[in-house]
Design a protein around this motif. Structure first.
Motif, PDB file in Angstrom:
ATOM      1  N   THR A 199       5.154   0.286   2.482  1.00  0.00           N
ATOM      2  CA  THR A 199       5.819   1.303   3.227  1.00  0.00           C
ATOM      3  C   THR A 199       7.433   0.858   3.272  1.00  0.00           C
ATOM      4  O   THR A 199       8.253   1.575   3.665  1.00  0.00           O
ATOM      5  CB  THR A 199       5.320   1.516   4.594  1.00  0.00           C
ATOM      6  OG1 THR A 199       5.240   0.187   5.255  1.00  0.00           O
ATOM      7  CG2 THR A 199       3.885   2.180   4.467  1.00  0.00           C
ATOM      8  N   ASN A 200       7.774  -0.429   2.947  1.00  0.00           N
ATOM      9  CA  ASN A 200       8.985  -0.877   3.058  1.00  0.00           C
ATOM     10  C   ASN A 200       9.638  -0.885   1.717  1.00  0.00           C
ATOM     11  O   ASN A 200      10.938  -0.656   1.560  1.00  0.00           O
ATOM     12  CB  ASN A 200       9.082  -2.446   3.574  1.00  0.00           C
ATOM     13  CG  ASN A 200       9.091  -2.343   5.112  1.00  0.00           C
ATOM     14  OD1 ASN A 200      10.127  -1.955   5.733  1.00  0.00           O
ATOM     15  ND2 ASN A 200       7.707  -2.622   5.875  1.00  0.00           N
ATOM     16  N   ILE A 201       8.926  -1.310   0.626  1.00  0.00           N
ATOM     17  CA  ILE A 201       9.357  -1.318  -0.698  1.00  0.00           C
ATOM     18  C   ILE A 201       9.666   0.124  -1.115  1.00  0.00           C
ATOM     19  O   ILE A 201      10.759   0.195  -1.906  1.00  0.00           O
ATOM     20  CB  ILE A 201       8.499  -2.091  -1.715  1.00  0.00           C
ATOM     21  CG1 ILE A 201       8.404  -3.613  -1.340  1.00  0.00           C
ATOM     22  CG2 ILE A 201       8.877  -1.814  -3.308  1.00  0.00           C
ATOM     23  CD1 ILE A 201       7.199  -4.423  -2.091  1.00  0.00           C
ATOM     24  N   THR A 202       8.869   0.871  -0.746  1.00  0.00           N
ATOM     25  CA  THR A 202       9.268   2.305  -1.140  1.00  0.00           C
ATOM     26  C   THR A 202      10.018   2.953  -0.502  1.00  0.00           C
ATOM     27  O   THR A 202      10.453   4.210  -0.643  1.00  0.00           O
ATOM     28  CB  THR A 202       7.700   3.261  -1.184  1.00  0.00           C
ATOM     29  OG1 THR A 202       7.273   2.964   0.260  1.00  0.00           O
ATOM     30  CG2 THR A 202       6.680   2.792  -2.162  1.00  0.00           C
ATOM     31  N   ASN A 208      11.433   5.128  -4.190  1.00  0.00           N
ATOM     32  CA  ASN A 208      11.070   6.000  -3.125  1.00  0.00           C
ATOM     33  C   ASN A 208      10.244   7.327  -3.340  1.00  0.00           C
ATOM     34  O   ASN A 208       9.781   7.764  -2.415  1.00  0.00           O
ATOM     35  CB  ASN A 208      12.537   6.792  -2.729  1.00  0.00           C
ATOM     36  CG  ASN A 208      12.668   7.501  -1.208  1.00  0.00           C
ATOM     37  OD1 ASN A 208      12.494   8.938  -1.500  1.00  0.00           O
ATOM     38  ND2 ASN A 208      12.411   6.965  -0.266  1.00  0.00           N
ATOM     39  N   GLY A 209      10.012   7.828  -4.711  1.00  0.00           N
ATOM     40  CA  GLY A 209       9.158   8.838  -5.020  1.00  0.00           C
ATOM     41  C   GLY A 209       7.543   8.293  -4.593  1.00  0.00           C
ATOM     42  O   GLY A 209       6.959   9.324  -4.809  1.00  0.00           O
ATOM     43  N   LYS A 279       0.300  10.433  -7.223  1.00  0.00           N
ATOM     44  CA  LYS A 279       0.762   9.014  -8.181  1.00  0.00           C
ATOM     45  C   LYS A 279      -0.286   8.363  -8.501  1.00  0.00           C
ATOM     46  O   LYS A 279      -0.096   7.358  -9.633  1.00  0.00           O
ATOM     47  CB  LYS A 279       1.764   8.209  -7.371  1.00  0.00           C
ATOM     48  CG  LYS A 279       2.853   8.901  -6.735  1.00  0.00           C
ATOM     49  CD  LYS A 279       3.969   9.156  -8.081  1.00  0.00           C
ATOM     50  CE  LYS A 279       5.514   9.566  -7.328  1.00  0.00           C
ATOM     51  NZ  LYS A 279       6.439   9.784  -8.413  1.00  0.00           N
ATOM     52  N   LEU A 280      -1.388   8.429  -8.234  1.00  0.00           N
ATOM     53  CA  LEU A 280      -2.600   7.623  -8.774  1.00  0.00           C
ATOM     54  C   LEU A 280      -3.609   8.269  -9.416  1.00  0.00           C
ATOM     55  O   LEU A 280      -4.384   9.168  -9.152  1.00  0.00           O
ATOM     56  CB  LEU A 280      -3.451   7.162  -7.391  1.00  0.00           C
ATOM     57  CG  LEU A 280      -2.700   6.381  -6.339  1.00  0.00           C
ATOM     58  CD1 LEU A 280      -3.199   5.649  -5.222  1.00  0.00           C
ATOM     59  CD2 LEU A 280      -1.831   5.179  -6.908  1.00  0.00           C
ATOM     60  N   GLY A 281      -3.519   8.176 -10.742  1.00  0.00           N
ATOM     61  CA  GLY A 281      -4.301   8.937 -11.454  1.00  0.00           C
ATOM     62  C   GLY A 281      -5.620   8.302 -11.892  1.00  0.00           C
ATOM     63  O   GLY A 281      -6.191   7.323 -11.221  1.00  0.00           O
ATOM     64  N   TRP A 282      -6.331   8.774 -13.170  1.00  0.00           N
ATOM     65  CA  TRP A 282      -7.499   8.158 -13.716  1.00  0.00           C
ATOM     66  C   TRP A 282      -7.284   6.736 -13.792  1.00  0.00           C
ATOM     67  O   TRP A 282      -8.438   5.970 -13.690  1.00  0.00           O
ATOM     68  CB  TRP A 282      -7.913   9.051 -14.874  1.00  0.00           C
ATOM     69  CG  TRP A 282      -8.966   8.514 -15.374  1.00  0.00           C
ATOM     70  CD1 TRP A 282      -9.360   7.942 -16.800  1.00  0.00           C
ATOM     71  CD2 TRP A 282     -10.499   8.471 -14.926  1.00  0.00           C
ATOM     72  NE1 TRP A 282     -10.872   7.581 -16.972  1.00  0.00           N
ATOM     73  CE2 TRP A 282     -11.384   8.139 -15.753  1.00  0.00           C
ATOM     74  CE3 TRP A 282     -11.037   8.761 -13.645  1.00  0.00           C
ATOM     75  CZ2 TRP A 282     -12.736   7.746 -15.510  1.00  0.00           C
ATOM     76  CZ3 TRP A 282     -12.439   8.565 -13.302  1.00  0.00           C
ATOM     77  CH2 TRP A 282     -13.170   8.192 -14.324  1.00  0.00           C
ATOM     78  N   GLY A 283      -6.127   6.367 -14.633  1.00  0.00           N
ATOM     79  CA  GLY A 283      -6.046   4.876 -14.778  1.00  0.00           C
ATOM     80  C   GLY A 283      -6.374   3.947 -13.521  1.00  0.00           C
ATOM     81  O   GLY A 283      -6.989   2.905 -13.595  1.00  0.00           O
ATOM     82  N   TRP A 284      -5.609   4.307 -12.274  1.00  0.00           N
ATOM     83  CA  TRP A 284      -5.771   3.743 -11.216  1.00  0.00           C
ATOM     84  C   TRP A 284      -7.355   3.655 -10.573  1.00  0.00           C
ATOM     85  O   TRP A 284      -7.897   2.428 -10.270  1.00  0.00           O
ATOM     86  CB  TRP A 284      -5.084   4.298 -10.202  1.00  0.00           C
ATOM     87  CG  TRP A 284      -5.185   3.576  -8.669  1.00  0.00           C
ATOM     88  CD1 TRP A 284      -5.847   4.196  -7.771  1.00  0.00           C
ATOM     89  CD2 TRP A 284      -4.620   2.235  -8.350  1.00  0.00           C
ATOM     90  NE1 TRP A 284      -5.955   3.389  -6.846  1.00  0.00           N
ATOM     91  CE2 TRP A 284      -5.199   2.283  -7.000  1.00  0.00           C
ATOM     92  CE3 TRP A 284      -3.841   1.472  -8.803  1.00  0.00           C
ATOM     93  CZ2 TRP A 284      -4.725   1.140  -6.078  1.00  0.00           C
ATOM     94  CZ3 TRP A 284      -3.400   0.504  -7.938  1.00  0.00           C
ATOM     95  CH2 TRP A 284      -3.966   0.274  -6.657  1.00  0.00           C
ATOM     96  N   ALA A 285      -8.093   4.793 -10.941  1.00  0.00           N
ATOM     97  CA  ALA A 285      -9.318   4.968 -10.189  1.00  0.00           C
ATOM     98  C   ALA A 285     -10.054   3.914 -11.130  1.00  0.00           C
ATOM     99  O   ALA A 285     -11.085   3.378 -10.594  1.00  0.00           O
ATOM    100  CB  ALA A 285      -9.756   6.395 -10.597  1.00  0.00           C
ATOM    101  N   ARG A 286      -9.979   3.948 -12.669  1.00  0.00           N
ATOM    102  CA  ARG A 286     -10.788   2.953 -13.472  1.00  0.00           C
ATOM    103  C   ARG A 286     -10.602   1.467 -12.956  1.00  0.00           C
ATOM    104  O   ARG A 286     -11.382   0.772 -12.854  1.00  0.00           O
ATOM    105  CB  ARG A 286     -10.332   3.356 -14.804  1.00  0.00           C
ATOM    106  CG  ARG A 286     -10.989   4.503 -15.350  1.00  0.00           C
ATOM    107  CD  ARG A 286     -10.458   4.529 -16.785  1.00  0.00           C
ATOM    108  NE  ARG A 286     -11.127   3.377 -17.690  1.00  0.00           N
ATOM    109  CZ  ARG A 286     -10.722   3.265 -18.713  1.00  0.00           C
ATOM    110  NH1 ARG A 286     -10.175   4.089 -19.536  1.00  0.00           N
ATOM    111  NH2 ARG A 286     -11.677   2.177 -19.642  1.00  0.00           N
ATOM    112  N   PHE A 287      -9.287   1.213 -12.555  1.00  0.00           N
ATOM    113  CA  PHE A 287      -8.763  -0.233 -12.245  1.00  0.00           C
ATOM    114  C   PHE A 287      -9.289  -0.539 -10.890  1.00  0.00           C
ATOM    115  O   PHE A 287     -10.080  -1.535 -10.919  1.00  0.00           O
ATOM    116  CB  PHE A 287      -7.295  -0.261 -12.011  1.00  0.00           C
ATOM    117  CG  PHE A 287      -7.036  -1.450 -11.273  1.00  0.00           C
ATOM    118  CD1 PHE A 287      -6.934  -2.732 -11.488  1.00  0.00           C
ATOM    119  CD2 PHE A 287      -6.451  -1.090  -9.693  1.00  0.00           C
ATOM    120  CE1 PHE A 287      -6.720  -3.892 -10.564  1.00  0.00           C
ATOM    121  CE2 PHE A 287      -6.196  -2.120  -8.886  1.00  0.00           C
ATOM    122  CZ  PHE A 287      -6.345  -3.454  -9.565  1.00  0.00           C
ATOM    123  N   ALA A 288      -9.566   0.405  -9.948  1.00  0.00           N
ATOM    124  CA  ALA A 288     -10.039   0.110  -8.530  1.00  0.00           C
ATOM    125  C   ALA A 288     -11.654  -0.277  -8.661  1.00  0.00           C
ATOM    126  O   ALA A 288     -12.070  -1.122  -8.201  1.00  0.00           O
ATOM    127  CB  ALA A 288      -9.699   1.325  -7.606  1.00  0.00           C
TER     128      ALA A 288
END
Length: 324
Positions: A199-202, A208-209, A279-288
């Motif tokens: 929440t601080n870095i963004t 910011n996006g 912002k979190l697509g299929w690639g993120w879901a696969r990683f998680a």
């Protein structure tokens, strides 16, 4: 076929007022209702809950880990603190029980659980229920299950006595997903650090996006304030077994799981709550999911041999009602 909740059950309240939230900070059961009514319609998305093969296998894996030799299916099962029905509905789909009942202190959660059951075509009824006073007759169920519920209940021993009351003689309970004392400590610190960093870095520049609107972050913070009230207990596995025996259970056993997997899972969930979901697509879901599966394998096959059970995050407990 699914039956609706009785007319006497209260309606969900998904929009708590500021005054109600303040009152809930001093009343844990009110906090349970407000927090879980608040979360009910988005809870499955928040925790990546589904009713397909992925979560069916997960729920059944938890059950088999603590009761590997159960004679299935049970005729009638109840889920205590059902939430959206994740544990019982997926267990039923895997063949653990024929008929189910869902109970929760939150009317919103019971509503969603019954809707999920209806969509799956499962034979399930439901009641809004206090876990310390279960609204079913003695000797009703063959199986009682729960996932991440005992740590919300003020008097765990009283609740387990109620569980044993509604079980038939020889019936079994299985509770999974309870936070260990040590696991909860490192999970909370990892979550807080992830939330603070994200929440601080963004706030700055091109990142910011990746920041959720401030009103959504404020809403999450309000929910987190209630979450601190609704999470009452953590458990040492041996202590939880002792509570179950004191309540009158026989054949009590415990198991633990997720060490390195929890150290990935909690930052991942916190990050997902802090950034816009698009912002979190299929690639993120696969990683998680892939990362969690790989680390779970490491926990089960390597770390379990060298790390004491109480250091793992999730605690499971089972026991039976003594035969008449």
């Amino acid at each position: 076929m699914t039956t609706n909740t009785p007319q006497s059950d209260p309606a969900p309240n998904p929009h708590a007022t500021e005054e109600q939230v303040k009152a809930a900070l001093q009343d844990t059961k009110l906090a349970q209702v407000l927090y879980h009514d608040w979360e009910a319609e988005t809870y499955d998305d928040k925790w990546s809950i589904s009713y397909d093969e992925r979560c069916i296998d997960y729920a059944r894996g938890r059950f088999d880990a603590i009761v590997p030799d159960a004679k299935l299916p049970y005729e009638r099962a109840m889920e205590l603190g059902c939430g959206t029905g994740f544990f019982l509905l997926n267990l039923m789909q895997s063949g653990v029980a024929k008929k189910g009942s869902v109970t929760d202190l939150s009317p919103g959660m019971v509503k969603v659980a019954l809707r999920n059951a209806e969509n799956l075509g499962l034979d399930v009824d439901g009641r809004v229920a206090d876990a310390e006073k279960i609204p079913y007759e003695d000797n009703t169920f063959d199986l009682v299950v729960g996932h991440a519920v005992l740590h919300h209940i003020p008097d765990v021993e009283l609740s387990l006595r109620e569980v044993l009351r509604v079980l038939k003689p020889g019936g079994r309970f299985v509770f999974a997903g309870e936070p260990s004392t040590i696991g909860d400590f490192y999970a909370r610190w990892l979550s807080r650090a992830t939330w603070f960093a994200t929440t601080n870095i963004t706030k700055f520049g091109p990142l910011n996006g990746w920041r959720r609107p401030q009103e959504e972050l404020d809403e999450s913070s309000r929910a987190a304030a209630l979450e601190a009230v609704v999470d009452i207990h953590t458990f040492d596995p041996d202590d939880l077994a002792g509570i179950a025996r004191k309540a009158g259970a026989a054949n009590v056993d415990t198991a633990t799981e997720e060490f390195s997997a929890a150290m990935l899972g909690w930052p991942v969930r916190t990050f997902e709550a802090a950034v816009p979901p698009e912002k979190l697509g299929w690639g993120w879901a696969r990683f998680a999911f892939g990362g969690w599966r790989s680390l779970s394998w490491l926990d089960d096959n390597v770390l379990r041999k060298v790390v004491p059970p109480k250091f793992f995050y999730n605690v499971m407990v089972t026991g039976t009602k003594p035969a008449a």
